[in-house]
Design an enzyme around this catalytic site. Structure first.
Site, PDB file in Angstrom:
ATOM      1  N   HIS A  19       0.837  -1.207   0.000  1.00  0.00           N
ATOM      2  CA  HIS A  19       0.000   0.000   0.000  1.00  0.00           C
ATOM      3  C   HIS A  19       0.870   1.255   0.000  1.00  0.00           C
ATOM      4  CE1 HIS A  19      -3.729   2.226   1.060  1.00  0.00           C
ATOM      5  NE2 HIS A  19      -2.876   3.035   1.677  1.00  0.00           N
ATOM      6  N   GLU A  20       1.827   1.289   0.926  1.00  0.00           N
ATOM      7  CA  GLU A  20       2.714   2.451   1.022  1.00  0.00           C
ATOM      8  C   GLU A  20       3.627   2.573  -0.197  1.00  0.00           C
ATOM      9  OE1 GLU A  20       2.502   4.826   3.164  1.00  0.00           O
ATOM     10  OE2 GLU A  20       0.940   3.839   4.335  1.00  0.00           O
ATOM     11  N   HIS A  23       1.874   4.593  -2.830  1.00  0.00           N
ATOM     12  CA  HIS A  23       1.970   6.033  -2.580  1.00  0.00           C
ATOM     13  C   HIS A  23       3.361   6.553  -2.956  1.00  0.00           C
ATOM     14  CE1 HIS A  23      -1.886   6.128  -0.704  1.00  0.00           C
ATOM     15  NE2 HIS A  23      -1.529   5.467   0.384  1.00  0.00           N
TER      16      HIS A  23
END
Length: 236
Positions: A19-20, A23
Site C-alpha cells: 500500500h505504502e 503512494h
C-alpha cells in the site's frame, strides 16, 4: 499458535508495505519530494539516503510508511511539495495505495489458481474421506460410501447429514450406506466437535480439483478480486 500469529503479522505487513509502496512510487513519478520511505516502524536499524529520500529499515517489521513533503500547510512548501502539485496528481498519489492492494490481490489469486487450481466440493452424500479416529472411521465407513439414511431421516444430499446427526450427539444411531450396490447399516455414536459444539460423524465430502492455464488463471483472478471488492462495498 505462535506460527499463526507470525503468519498474520507477515500478511498484514505485506499488505501495508505494498500500500505504502503505491503512494511512494506515484509520488516519485509526480515529482514530489519524499523525505523517507521506511520498512517497518519504531527505531531505525539501518538507513541510506538516495537523492532527497532516506530509505530506512525499522526495528518493528510491520508494514511501512513514507513521508511526502508538504502534506500540510504548516510545513515549508517548495515546488516539490504535495500541496503545490496539480490536484489530479495528488489524487493519483492518494488512490495509489488502494490500487496497489487491488493489484496485489490479483497477482496472489493468479498464482494460486495457476499453481493449485480450484477445488469443487460435491453436493452428493458420498464419503470422500474419514477423519482419523472419528466415529465414522471406527465404524468402517470408507471413501465411496453413499450415505442414504441416518436414524429415521433419508439423506439425499451432503447438507442433510449434519441436520440428521444433530439429535444423536450422545446416542447410538444407525447409518445406512450403499457400498458396491449393496445397502448395509452401521451403528455408531457421533462425537461433539469442540469448536462448533455440533454432533459429527467425522466424514468429509468428495472433492474434485481442476487445473487452469496461465491466462485462464489471470482472468479468474481479476473476476474473483472484483467479486470480493464488490461484496465488501455492499451495504447490508
Amino acid at each position: 499458535m505462535g506460527l499463526t500469529i507470525l503468519a498474520t503479522i507477515f500478511v498484514f505487513s505485506v499488505i501495508i508495505f505494498v500500500h505504502e509502496l503505491g503512494h511512494f512510487a506515484t509520488a516519485k513519478w509526480a515529482g514530489m519530494q519524499v523525505d523517507e520511505f521506511a520498512l517497518g516502524f519504531g527505531p531505525k536499524v539501518y538507513s541510506v539516503r538516495r537523492g532527497d529520500t532516506e530509505y530506512s529499515l525499522r526495528a518493528v517489521p510491520l508494514g511501512g510508511f513514507n513521508r511526502i513533503a508538504g502534506m500540510t500547510e504548516d510545513e515549508v512548501l517548495n515546488e516539490k511539495s504535495f500541496l503545490n502539485k496539480p490536484v489530479w496528481k495528488r489524487m493519483i498519489v492518494i488512490a495509489a495505495g488502494g490500487i496497489m492492494n487491488f493489484i496485489l490481490a490479483i497477482f496472489l489469486l493468479w498464482g494460486l489458481f495457476f499453481a493449485i487450481g480450484t477445488v469443487t466440493v460435491s453436493p452428493e452424500a458420498v464419503v470422500g474421506s474419514t477423519i482419523s479416529g472419528s466415529p465414522a472411521e471406527q465404524a468402517g465407513l470408507t471413501a465411496g460410501d453413499r450415505i442414504i439414511r441416518i436414524g429415521n431421516q433419508d439423506i439425499s444430499k451432503w447438507t442433510d447429514i449434519s441436520q440428521a446427526v444433530a439429535p444423536y450427539s450422545h446416542d447410538v444411531v444407525t447409518v445406512e450406506i450403499e457400498r458396491d450396490g449393496q445397502v448395509q447399516g452401521v451403528e455408531l455414536v457421533p462425537e461433539v466437535d469442540s469448536a462448533s459444539k455440533k454432533a459429527m460423524l467425522g466424514v468429509m465430502p468428495m472433492t474434485t480439483r481442476e487445473a487452469h492455464g496461465f491466462f485462464e488463471s489471470a482472468g479468474m483472478a481479476v473476476q474473483r478480486t472484483g467479486e470480493l471488492t464488490g461484496s465488501n462495498l455492499t451495504v447490508a
